[in-house]
Design a protein around this motif. Structure first.
Motif, PDB file in Angstrom:
ATOM      1  N   LEU A   1       0.867  -1.183   0.000  1.00 33.10           N
ATOM      2  CA  LEU A   1       0.000   0.000   0.000  1.00 33.10           C
ATOM      3  C   LEU A   1       0.905   1.234   0.000  1.00 33.10           C
ATOM      4  O   LEU A   1       1.409   1.647   1.034  1.00 33.10           O
ATOM      5  CB  LEU A   1      -0.910   0.005   1.233  1.00 33.10           C
ATOM      6  N   LYS A   2       1.152   1.774  -1.144  1.00 32.13           N
ATOM      7  CA  LYS A   2       2.060   2.921  -1.275  1.00 32.13           C
ATOM      8  C   LYS A   2       1.355   4.199  -0.816  1.00 32.13           C
ATOM      9  O   LYS A   2       0.228   4.462  -1.220  1.00 32.13           O
ATOM     10  CB  LYS A   2       2.545   3.080  -2.718  1.00 32.13           C
ATOM     11  N   VAL A   3       2.026   4.970   0.026  1.00 29.88           N
ATOM     12  CA  VAL A   3       1.465   6.212   0.558  1.00 29.88           C
ATOM     13  C   VAL A   3       2.487   7.320   0.303  1.00 29.88           C
ATOM     14  O   VAL A   3       3.546   7.338   0.920  1.00 29.88           O
ATOM     15  CB  VAL A   3       1.153   6.092   2.070  1.00 29.88           C
ATOM     16  N   GLN A   4       2.159   8.217  -0.599  1.00 30.37           N
ATOM     17  CA  GLN A   4       3.096   9.260  -1.003  1.00 30.37           C
ATOM     18  C   GLN A   4       2.943  10.518  -0.146  1.00 30.37           C
ATOM     19  O   GLN A   4       1.901  10.749   0.464  1.00 30.37           O
ATOM     20  CB  GLN A   4       2.887   9.580  -2.473  1.00 30.37           C
ATOM     21  N   TYR A   5       3.988  11.333  -0.137  1.00 28.72           N
ATOM     22  CA  TYR A   5       3.966  12.602   0.592  1.00 28.72           C
ATOM     23  C   TYR A   5       2.820  13.482   0.109  1.00 28.72           C
ATOM     24  O   TYR A   5       2.553  13.571  -1.086  1.00 28.72           O
ATOM     25  CB  TYR A   5       5.276  13.376   0.408  1.00 28.72           C
ATOM     26  N   GLY A   6       2.156  14.123   1.063  1.00 34.45           N
ATOM     27  CA  GLY A   6       1.127  15.092   0.731  1.00 34.45           C
ATOM     28  C   GLY A   6      -0.131  14.513   0.120  1.00 34.45           C
ATOM     29  O   GLY A   6      -0.919  15.237  -0.471  1.00 34.45           O
ATOM     30  N   ARG A   7      -0.358  13.228   0.288  1.00 33.11           N
ATOM     31  CA  ARG A   7      -1.538  12.595  -0.298  1.00 33.11           C
ATOM     32  C   ARG A   7      -2.606  12.341   0.766  1.00 33.11           C
ATOM     33  O   ARG A   7      -2.316  12.213   1.951  1.00 33.11           O
ATOM     34  CB  ARG A   7      -1.175  11.281  -0.984  1.00 33.11           C
ATOM     35  N   ILE A   8      -3.840  12.255   0.302  1.00 32.94           N
ATOM     36  CA  ILE A   8      -4.998  12.101   1.184  1.00 32.94           C
ATOM     37  C   ILE A   8      -5.645  10.733   0.948  1.00 32.94           C
ATOM     38  O   ILE A   8      -5.774  10.292  -0.196  1.00 32.94           O
ATOM     39  CB  ILE A   8      -6.040  13.200   0.904  1.00 32.94           C
ATOM     40  N   SER A   9      -6.053  10.114   2.051  1.00 40.70           N
ATOM     41  CA  SER A   9      -6.845   8.884   1.998  1.00 40.70           C
ATOM     42  C   SER A   9      -8.124   9.131   2.778  1.00 40.70           C
ATOM     43  O   SER A   9      -8.118   9.853   3.774  1.00 40.70           O
ATOM     44  CB  SER A   9      -6.079   7.713   2.622  1.00 40.70           C
ATOM     45  N   GLN A  10      -9.216   8.547   2.316  1.00 39.72           N
ATOM     46  CA  GLN A  10     -10.492   8.727   3.013  1.00 39.72           C
ATOM     47  C   GLN A  10     -11.032   7.381   3.473  1.00 39.72           C
ATOM     48  O   GLN A  10     -11.059   6.409   2.711  1.00 39.72           O
ATOM     49  CB  GLN A  10     -11.537   9.382   2.112  1.00 39.72           C
ATOM     50  N   LEU A  11     -11.463   7.355   4.747  1.00 40.73           N
ATOM     51  CA  LEU A  11     -12.117   6.192   5.323  1.00 40.73           C
ATOM     52  C   LEU A  11     -13.559   6.558   5.637  1.00 40.73           C
ATOM     53  O   LEU A  11     -13.849   7.697   5.986  1.00 40.73           O
ATOM     54  CB  LEU A  11     -11.426   5.762   6.618  1.00 40.73           C
ATOM     55  N   LYS A  12     -14.438   5.605   5.519  1.00 38.55           N
ATOM     56  CA  LYS A  12     -15.844   5.777   5.887  1.00 38.55           C
ATOM     57  C   LYS A  12     -16.133   4.761   6.983  1.00 38.55           C
ATOM     58  O   LYS A  12     -15.776   3.596   6.857  1.00 38.55           O
ATOM     59  CB  LYS A  12     -16.735   5.507   4.672  1.00 38.55           C
ATOM     60  N   VAL A  13     -16.755   5.229   8.060  1.00 36.60           N
ATOM     61  CA  VAL A  13     -17.097   4.355   9.176  1.00 36.60           C
ATOM     62  C   VAL A  13     -18.612   4.242   9.253  1.00 36.60           C
ATOM     63  O   VAL A  13     -19.308   5.249   9.354  1.00 36.60           O
ATOM     64  CB  VAL A  13     -16.531   4.903  10.514  1.00 36.60           C
ATOM     65  N   GLU A  14     -19.099   3.006   9.171  1.00 39.82           N
ATOM     66  CA  GLU A  14     -20.534   2.741   9.287  1.00 39.82           C
ATOM     67  C   GLU A  14     -20.714   1.561  10.234  1.00 39.82           C
ATOM     68  O   GLU A  14     -20.139   0.494  10.003  1.00 39.82           O
ATOM     69  CB  GLU A  14     -21.142   2.421   7.920  1.00 39.82           C
ATOM     70  N   ASP A  15     -21.474   1.780  11.283  1.00 41.75           N
ATOM     71  CA  ASP A  15     -21.719   0.743  12.286  1.00 41.75           C
ATOM     72  C   ASP A  15     -20.419   0.157  12.828  1.00 41.75           C
ATOM     73  O   ASP A  15     -20.307  -1.051  13.034  1.00 41.75           O
ATOM     74  CB  ASP A  15     -22.600  -0.375  11.713  1.00 41.75           C
ATOM     75  N   GLY A  16     -19.418   1.015  13.015  1.00 42.48           N
ATOM     76  CA  GLY A  16     -18.131   0.592  13.567  1.00 42.48           C
ATOM     77  C   GLY A  16     -17.209  -0.078  12.570  1.00 42.48           C
ATOM     78  O   GLY A  16     -16.071  -0.406  12.886  1.00 42.48           O
ATOM     79  N   ASP A  17     -17.667  -0.287  11.344  1.00 42.55           N
ATOM     80  CA  ASP A  17     -16.875  -0.927  10.302  1.00 42.55           C
ATOM     81  C   ASP A  17     -16.150   0.150   9.502  1.00 42.55           C
ATOM     82  O   ASP A  17     -16.778   1.100   9.015  1.00 42.55           O
ATOM     83  CB  ASP A  17     -17.800  -1.754   9.398  1.00 42.55           C
ATOM     84  N   ILE A  18     -14.842  -0.002   9.341  1.00 43.47           N
ATOM     85  CA  ILE A  18     -14.019   0.992   8.650  1.00 43.47           C
ATOM     86  C   ILE A  18     -13.713   0.497   7.242  1.00 43.47           C
ATOM     87  O   ILE A  18     -13.164  -0.583   7.060  1.00 43.47           O
ATOM     88  CB  ILE A  18     -12.696   1.234   9.411  1.00 43.47           C
ATOM     89  N   LYS A  19     -14.062   1.314   6.261  1.00 43.55           N
ATOM     90  CA  LYS A  19     -13.821   0.979   4.851  1.00 43.55           C
ATOM     91  C   LYS A  19     -13.043   2.103   4.183  1.00 43.55           C
ATOM     92  O   LYS A  19     -13.203   3.272   4.513  1.00 43.55           O
ATOM     93  CB  LYS A  19     -15.140   0.788   4.097  1.00 43.55           C
ATOM     94  N   VAL A  20     -12.236   1.758   3.202  1.00 43.26           N
ATOM     95  CA  VAL A  20     -11.484   2.741   2.433  1.00 43.26           C
ATOM     96  C   VAL A  20     -12.349   3.236   1.281  1.00 43.26           C
ATOM     97  O   VAL A  20     -12.869   2.446   0.503  1.00 43.26           O
ATOM     98  CB  VAL A  20     -10.174   2.130   1.889  1.00 43.26           C
ATOM     99  N   VAL A  21     -12.512   4.558   1.193  1.00 44.13           N
ATOM    100  CA  VAL A  21     -13.213   5.179   0.067  1.00 44.13           C
ATOM    101  C   VAL A  21     -12.198   5.388  -1.053  1.00 44.13           C
ATOM    102  O   VAL A  21     -12.427   5.024  -2.200  1.00 44.13           O
ATOM    103  CB  VAL A  21     -13.888   6.503   0.471  1.00 44.13           C
TER     104      VAL A  21
END
Length: 185
Positions: free
Chosen positions: A161-181
């Motif tokens: 899972l490459k994560v570059q400088y200055g980049r944004i990731s979004q997670l959505k939490v529904e009923d305690g479950d965390i998913k990547v948008v």
């Protein structure tokens, strides 16, 4: 609930140096990188959290004019005795022992990737319980470990899972479950 993970901008350090807990400043490209991130920031009311290391806290302060909570659990991995050494100056055998089991093996006088994961997820669980949208300014290792959790990726495979400088990731939490948008946008 939404959680945005933002990796700090380019640090002011030459390549090939091992650093994590070290408080490295930002590179001369900071203002340009801030402008690019600002254009992608979500609208709305968010609680803002940051690693206390200046490469993250400077970015949080540049983007948000509100209360920002610094939390040590958002620091990068503690590379202990290896901090600020050139990777090729670390003993080959010592480095290989760690590399063979980087998830569980502790860096001398530092921590393991599993420990970084545990402290990162402790904070994420607290935020999920608060049920308030959040923006988090942190480091590649922390983001990678959180994304591994959200995607059910074993930690040993999380460096894919490459994560570059200055980049944004979004997670959505529904009923305690965390998913990547999305990640690395």
């Amino acid at each position: 609930m939404e959680i945005y993970l933002i990796r700090h901008t380019t640090p002011a350090i030459e390549s090939g140096i091992c650093y994590g807990f070290s408080d490295i400043d930002v590179a001369d490209t900071f203002e340009t990188e801030v402008a690019a991130i600002k254009a992608k920031l979500p609208a709305g009311d968010f609680d803002v959290y940051t690693s206390p290391l200046q490469r993250c806290s400077k970015l949080a302060t540049a983007l948000f004019n509100k209360e920002i909570t610094a939390d040590d659990r958002l620091k990068e991995m503690n590379f202990g005795a290896w901090e600020m050494l050139a990777w090729d100056a670390i003993g080959r055998e010592e480095l290989q022992t760690w590399a063979d089991d980087f998830v569980q093996a502790r860096v001398p006088q530092g921590e393991s990737y599993e420990e970084l994961y545990s402290r990162s997820m402790e904070l994420i669980q607290e935020l999920v319980e608060k049920d308030r949208n959040a923006v988090i300014f942190t480091h590649g290792g922390v983001i990678r470990s959180i994304l591994a959790h959200a995607t059910n990726t074993p930690l040993v495979d999380s460096f894919d899972l490459k994560v570059q400088y200055g980049r944004i990731s979004q997670l959505k939490v529904e009923d305690g479950d965390i998913k990547v948008v999305f990640y690395n946008s």
